[in-house]
Design a protein around this motif. Structure first.
Motif, PDB file in Angstrom:
ATOM      1  N   LYS A   1      49.051  28.789  40.133  1.00 25.14           N
ATOM      2  CA  LYS A   1      47.713  28.966  39.548  1.00 25.14           C
ATOM      3  C   LYS A   1      46.994  30.206  40.075  1.00 25.14           C
ATOM      4  CE  LYS A   1      47.123  24.101  38.661  1.00 25.14           C
ATOM      5  NZ  LYS A   1      46.303  22.907  38.837  1.00 25.14           N
ATOM      6  N   ILE A   2      47.759  31.191  40.489  1.00 28.41           N
ATOM      7  CA  ILE A   2      47.132  32.421  40.974  1.00 28.41           C
ATOM      8  C   ILE A   2      47.055  33.444  39.852  1.00 28.41           C
ATOM      9  CG2 ILE A   2      47.850  32.052  43.363  1.00 28.41           C
ATOM     10  CD1 ILE A   2      50.053  34.158  42.905  1.00 28.41           C
ATOM     11  N   HIS A   3      46.231  34.453  40.081  1.00 26.48           N
ATOM     12  CA  HIS A   3      46.101  35.565  39.141  1.00 26.48           C
ATOM     13  C   HIS A   3      46.379  36.846  39.921  1.00 26.48           C
ATOM     14  CE1 HIS A   3      44.162  33.175  35.945  1.00 26.48           C
ATOM     15  NE2 HIS A   3      43.758  32.451  36.966  1.00 26.48           N
ATOM     16  N   THR A   4      47.336  37.637  39.441  1.00 29.99           N
ATOM     17  CA  THR A   4      47.614  38.932  40.039  1.00 29.99           C
ATOM     18  C   THR A   4      46.904  39.986  39.209  1.00 29.99           C
ATOM     19  OG1 THR A   4      49.782  38.182  40.792  1.00 29.99           O
ATOM     20  CG2 THR A   4      49.404  40.556  40.740  1.00 29.99           C
ATOM     21  N   LEU A   5      46.019  40.733  39.853  1.00 30.12           N
ATOM     22  CA  LEU A   5      45.245  41.759  39.163  1.00 30.12           C
ATOM     23  C   LEU A   5      45.420  43.089  39.875  1.00 30.12           C
ATOM     24  CD1 LEU A   5      41.929  39.761  38.632  1.00 30.12           C
ATOM     25  CD2 LEU A   5      43.805  40.042  37.016  1.00 30.12           C
ATOM     26  N   THR A   6      45.130  44.152  39.156  1.00 30.95           N
ATOM     27  CA  THR A   6      45.193  45.497  39.730  1.00 30.95           C
ATOM     28  C   THR A   6      43.807  46.113  39.649  1.00 30.95           C
ATOM     29  OG1 THR A   6      47.486  45.724  39.004  1.00 30.95           O
ATOM     30  CG2 THR A   6      46.312  47.750  39.571  1.00 30.95           C
ATOM     31  N   LEU A   7      43.326  46.590  40.791  1.00 26.36           N
ATOM     32  CA  LEU A   7      42.033  47.270  40.814  1.00 26.36           C
ATOM     33  C   LEU A   7      42.128  48.568  40.035  1.00 26.36           C
ATOM     34  CD1 LEU A   7      41.135  46.919  44.604  1.00 26.36           C
ATOM     35  CD2 LEU A   7      40.180  45.608  42.716  1.00 26.36           C
ATOM     36  N   ASP A   8      41.098  48.899  39.260  1.00 27.58           N
ATOM     37  CA  ASP A   8      41.072  50.199  38.599  1.00 27.58           C
ATOM     38  C   ASP A   8      40.655  51.246  39.643  1.00 27.58           C
ATOM     39  OD1 ASP A   8      38.254  50.326  38.786  1.00 27.58           O
ATOM     40  OD2 ASP A   8      37.923  49.953  36.664  1.00 27.58           O
ATOM     41  N   PRO A   9      40.659  52.524  39.302  1.00 26.24           N
ATOM     42  CA  PRO A   9      40.329  53.558  40.295  1.00 26.24           C
ATOM     43  C   PRO A   9      38.942  53.398  40.935  1.00 26.24           C
ATOM     44  CG  PRO A   9      41.395  54.557  38.402  1.00 26.24           C
ATOM     45  CD  PRO A   9      41.124  53.124  38.046  1.00 26.24           C
ATOM     46  N   ASP A  10      38.037  52.691  40.262  1.00 24.65           N
ATOM     47  CA  ASP A  10      36.697  52.464  40.817  1.00 24.65           C
ATOM     48  C   ASP A  10      36.587  51.129  41.545  1.00 24.65           C
ATOM     49  OD1 ASP A  10      35.644  54.904  39.841  1.00 24.65           O
ATOM     50  OD2 ASP A  10      35.444  54.004  37.849  1.00 24.65           O
ATOM     51  N   GLY A  11      37.714  50.438  41.723  1.00 27.64           N
ATOM     52  CA  GLY A  11      37.713  49.177  42.456  1.00 27.64           C
ATOM     53  C   GLY A  11      37.242  47.987  41.653  1.00 27.64           C
ATOM     54  N   ARG A  12      37.325  48.083  40.331  1.00 23.84           N
ATOM     55  CA  ARG A  12      36.861  46.989  39.471  1.00 23.84           C
ATOM     56  C   ARG A  12      38.039  46.195  38.926  1.00 23.84           C
ATOM     57  NH1 ARG A  12      33.417  50.951  35.785  1.00 23.84           N
ATOM     58  NH2 ARG A  12      35.569  51.580  35.560  1.00 23.84           N
ATOM     59  N   VAL A  13      37.772  44.911  38.633  1.00 22.45           N
ATOM     60  CA  VAL A  13      38.736  44.062  37.942  1.00 22.45           C
ATOM     61  C   VAL A  13      37.976  43.182  36.963  1.00 22.45           C
ATOM     62  CG1 VAL A  13      40.470  43.950  39.788  1.00 22.45           C
ATOM     63  CG2 VAL A  13      38.667  42.234  39.705  1.00 22.45           C
ATOM     64  N   VAL A  14      38.677  42.767  35.934  1.00 24.21           N
ATOM     65  CA  VAL A  14      38.120  41.786  35.008  1.00 24.21           C
ATOM     66  C   VAL A  14      38.464  40.416  35.590  1.00 24.21           C
ATOM     67  CG1 VAL A  14      38.207  40.829  32.684  1.00 24.21           C
ATOM     68  CG2 VAL A  14      38.295  43.310  33.020  1.00 24.21           C
ATOM     69  N   MET A  15      37.426  39.648  35.873  1.00 20.82           N
ATOM     70  CA  MET A  15      37.585  38.332  36.469  1.00 20.82           C
ATOM     71  C   MET A  15      38.072  37.350  35.405  1.00 20.82           C
ATOM     72  SD  MET A  15      37.256  36.285  39.090  1.00 20.82           S
ATOM     73  CE  MET A  15      36.504  37.431  40.226  1.00 20.82           C
ATOM     74  N   PRO A  16      39.192  36.663  35.656  1.00 21.56           N
ATOM     75  CA  PRO A  16      39.630  35.651  34.693  1.00 21.56           C
ATOM     76  C   PRO A  16      38.511  34.624  34.457  1.00 21.56           C
ATOM     77  CG  PRO A  16      41.360  36.104  36.273  1.00 21.56           C
ATOM     78  CD  PRO A  16      40.135  36.809  36.769  1.00 21.56           C
ATOM     79  N   LYS A  17      38.290  34.295  33.205  1.00 20.06           N
ATOM     80  CA  LYS A  17      37.178  33.424  32.816  1.00 20.06           C
ATOM     81  C   LYS A  17      37.211  32.096  33.562  1.00 20.06           C
ATOM     82  CE  LYS A  17      34.842  31.530  28.806  1.00 20.06           C
ATOM     83  NZ  LYS A  17      34.797  31.437  27.363  1.00 20.06           N
ATOM     84  N   GLU A  18      38.393  31.491  33.690  1.00 18.64           N
ATOM     85  CA  GLU A  18      38.481  30.189  34.362  1.00 18.64           C
ATOM     86  C   GLU A  18      38.037  30.271  35.820  1.00 18.64           C
ATOM     87  OE1 GLU A  18      42.676  29.048  36.044  1.00 18.64           O
ATOM     88  OE2 GLU A  18      42.963  29.906  34.057  1.00 18.64           O
ATOM     89  N   LEU A  19      38.302  31.402  36.487  1.00 16.30           N
ATOM     90  CA  LEU A  19      37.862  31.556  37.872  1.00 16.30           C
ATOM     91  C   LEU A  19      36.354  31.756  37.950  1.00 16.30           C
ATOM     92  CD1 LEU A  19      40.682  33.800  39.412  1.00 16.30           C
ATOM     93  CD2 LEU A  19      40.436  31.307  39.507  1.00 16.30           C
ATOM     94  N   ALA A  20      35.829  32.580  37.050  1.00 16.10           N
ATOM     95  CA  ALA A  20      34.380  32.824  37.026  1.00 16.10           C
ATOM     96  C   ALA A  20      33.622  31.520  36.769  1.00 16.10           C
ATOM     97  CB  ALA A  20      34.031  33.867  35.975  1.00 16.10           C
ATOM     98  N   GLU A  21      34.147  30.702  35.873  1.00 17.77           N
ATOM     99  CA  GLU A  21      33.502  29.424  35.579  1.00 17.77           C
ATOM    100  C   GLU A  21      33.598  28.473  36.763  1.00 17.77           C
ATOM    101  OE1 GLU A  21      35.352  28.118  31.939  1.00 17.77           O
ATOM    102  OE2 GLU A  21      34.113  29.481  30.721  1.00 17.77           O
ATOM    103  N   HIS A  22      34.763  28.419  37.407  1.00 18.54           N
ATOM    104  CA  HIS A  22      34.947  27.549  38.579  1.00 18.54           C
ATOM    105  C   HIS A  22      33.923  27.874  39.667  1.00 18.54           C
ATOM    106  CE1 HIS A  22      36.635  25.756  42.194  1.00 18.54           C
ATOM    107  NE2 HIS A  22      36.671  26.956  42.724  1.00 18.54           N
ATOM    108  N   ALA A  23      33.710  29.160  39.913  1.00 20.97           N
ATOM    109  CA  ALA A  23      32.828  29.589  41.000  1.00 20.97           C
ATOM    110  C   ALA A  23      31.367  29.711  40.572  1.00 20.97           C
ATOM    111  CB  ALA A  23      33.325  30.916  41.579  1.00 20.97           C
ATOM    112  N   GLY A  24      31.080  29.493  39.301  1.00 20.12           N
ATOM    113  CA  GLY A  24      29.703  29.560  38.830  1.00 20.12           C
ATOM    114  C   GLY A  24      29.112  30.954  38.876  1.00 20.12           C
ATOM    115  N   PHE A  25      29.934  31.963  38.606  1.00 17.78           N
ATOM    116  CA  PHE A  25      29.451  33.339  38.652  1.00 17.78           C
ATOM    117  C   PHE A  25      28.401  33.571  37.582  1.00 17.78           C
ATOM    118  CE2 PHE A  25      33.541  35.315  40.602  1.00 17.78           C
ATOM    119  CZ  PHE A  25      33.264  34.679  41.789  1.00 17.78           C
ATOM    120  N   GLU A  26      27.330  34.207  38.019  1.00 19.82           N
ATOM    121  CA  GLU A  26      26.270  34.608  37.108  1.00 19.82           C
ATOM    122  C   GLU A  26      26.007  36.075  37.400  1.00 19.82           C
ATOM    123  OE1 GLU A  26      23.229  31.706  37.827  1.00 19.82           O
ATOM    124  OE2 GLU A  26      24.357  30.137  36.807  1.00 19.82           O
ATOM    125  N   GLY A  27      24.862  36.408  37.948  1.00 20.98           N
ATOM    126  CA  GLY A  27      24.561  37.806  38.221  1.00 20.98           C
ATOM    127  C   GLY A  27      24.935  38.243  39.625  1.00 20.98           C
TER     128      GLY A  27
END
Length: 145
Positions: free
Chosen positions: A84-110
């Motif tokens: 159940k892990i997600h392997t992501l690659t940081l873009d040159p500015d250190g950003r990643v698109v957060m998988p929706k299921e993880l964002a929802e689990h953690a209650g990410f807002e602003g």
């Protein structure tokens, strides 16, 4: 091995589903495949764990060393740690698109908090992090930590 220490604020762009890993932590992601990270739901709190991929996989390998790949124990450990892990690659500015299921689990807002845990760091909803810190402070009243 990386060493993530300290806590720093950040933000979650809900429209794009994107976070920017703070430079404090981005600088600690090193080694082969340096920009690859593992994200997983914490099994202990309502947050996301972020590991350098090489460090995470070394931890997994240590947990299954000596186990037959056909054993129930091996399969259980791999299901929990790799399934159940997600392997992501940081873009040159250190950003990643957060998988929706993880964002929802953690209650990410602003607002987010990025908090070092040594081998990895956690990403928290800022309000949840403040609650957890207050709980720990109350629990440790007069303690030595």
């Amino acid at each position: 091995m990386s060493e993530f220490i300290g806590t720093v604020g950040g933000g979650y762009d809900a429209k794009k589903g994107r976070i920017s890993v703070p430079s404090l932590f981005r600088s600690q992601i090193a080694g082969p495949g340096a920009l690859e990270i593992i994200l997983r739901r914490s099994r202990h709190k309502r947050c996301i764990e972020v590991w350098p991929k090489a460090d995470y996989m070394a931890e997994v390998d240590a947990r299954v060393e000596g186990l037959s790949k056909l054993s129930a124990e091996y399969q259980s450990v791999m299901r929990k740690l790799v399934g159940k892990i997600h392997t992501l690659t940081l873009d040159p500015d250190g950003r990643v698109v957060m998988p929706k299921e993880l964002a929802e689990h953690a209650g990410f807002e602003g607002e987010l908090q990025f908090s070092g845990r040594g081998a990895y760091f956690e990403i928290w909803n800022a309000a949840d992090f403040a609650e957890e810190e207050a709980r720990l402070d109350a629990e440790d009243e007069g303690g030595d930590v």
